[in-house]
Write an enzyme that holds these catalytic residues in place. Sequence first.
Site, PDB file in Angstrom:
ATOM      1  N   LYS A 121      -2.160  28.561  40.090  1.00 56.48           N
ATOM      2  CA  LYS A 121      -1.736  27.279  40.660  1.00 56.48           C
ATOM      3  C   LYS A 121      -2.697  26.829  41.757  1.00 56.48           C
ATOM      4  CE  LYS A 121       1.897  25.165  43.465  1.00 56.48           C
ATOM      5  NZ  LYS A 121       1.190  25.278  44.752  1.00 56.48           N
ATOM      6  N   ASP A 139       4.301  23.240  40.427  1.00 53.00           N
ATOM      7  CA  ASP A 139       5.028  23.824  41.554  1.00 53.00           C
ATOM      8  C   ASP A 139       6.524  23.749  41.265  1.00 53.00           C
ATOM      9  OD1 ASP A 139       5.730  21.178  41.927  1.00 53.00           O
ATOM     10  OD2 ASP A 139       5.263  21.142  44.054  1.00 53.00           O
TER      11      ASP A 139
END
Length: 212
Positions: A121, A139
């Site tokens: 991420k 997220d």
Amino acid sequence: MTRAERAAHVDRRLEELYPETPIPLDHRDPFTLLVAVLLSAQCTDARVNTVTPALFKLADTPAKMAKVPVEKIKEIIRPCGLSPRKSQAIRDLSQILVEKHGGEVPADFEALEELPGVGHKTASVVMAQAFGVPAFPVDTHIHRLAKRWKLSEGRNVEQVERDLKKLFPRDRWNALHLRIIFCGREHCSARGCDGKSCLMCRELFPPRTKPD
């Protein structure tokens, strides 16, 4: 609506709501963005933005950061949480950037993910926002809304990312992931919308009468 129709509606509507997509984390270059994203793990962007001015005043390049004692970094970033682990990662990745990458943040997913404290991420955010490479960082907001808006049934971020990349054009990914985050914070939050009350949920599922 089909899933593809919902995706097209989300893309069009969010562009209307958020024509500009400023990066929520204050930064000046790829390195300061990388550090800010690392600090944002289990911490709000707003909190990170209150901490990074002091940190970057102390050291704003890998070469400078590599010389700062871990304890000093930890003292500054303590409000962000997980400070022992994050401070060590910031110091270690700075040293690696100096030793292996000429003091520069590499524009390469694999190289980024090899850095301490940098997962997929974080690497995706840096690639998208620092280098303009299409990526779709997922997220908690995006994971929640992808399910709520029935864009993905993925139970983990990896599956959600794959599903969203298939649904949306590649050239839309970088702006769209930020727009979904903005919408998740402002309108379709975990507590502020039950799956039928915010503007997006009402538009996507007008017949929905029970909380999602």
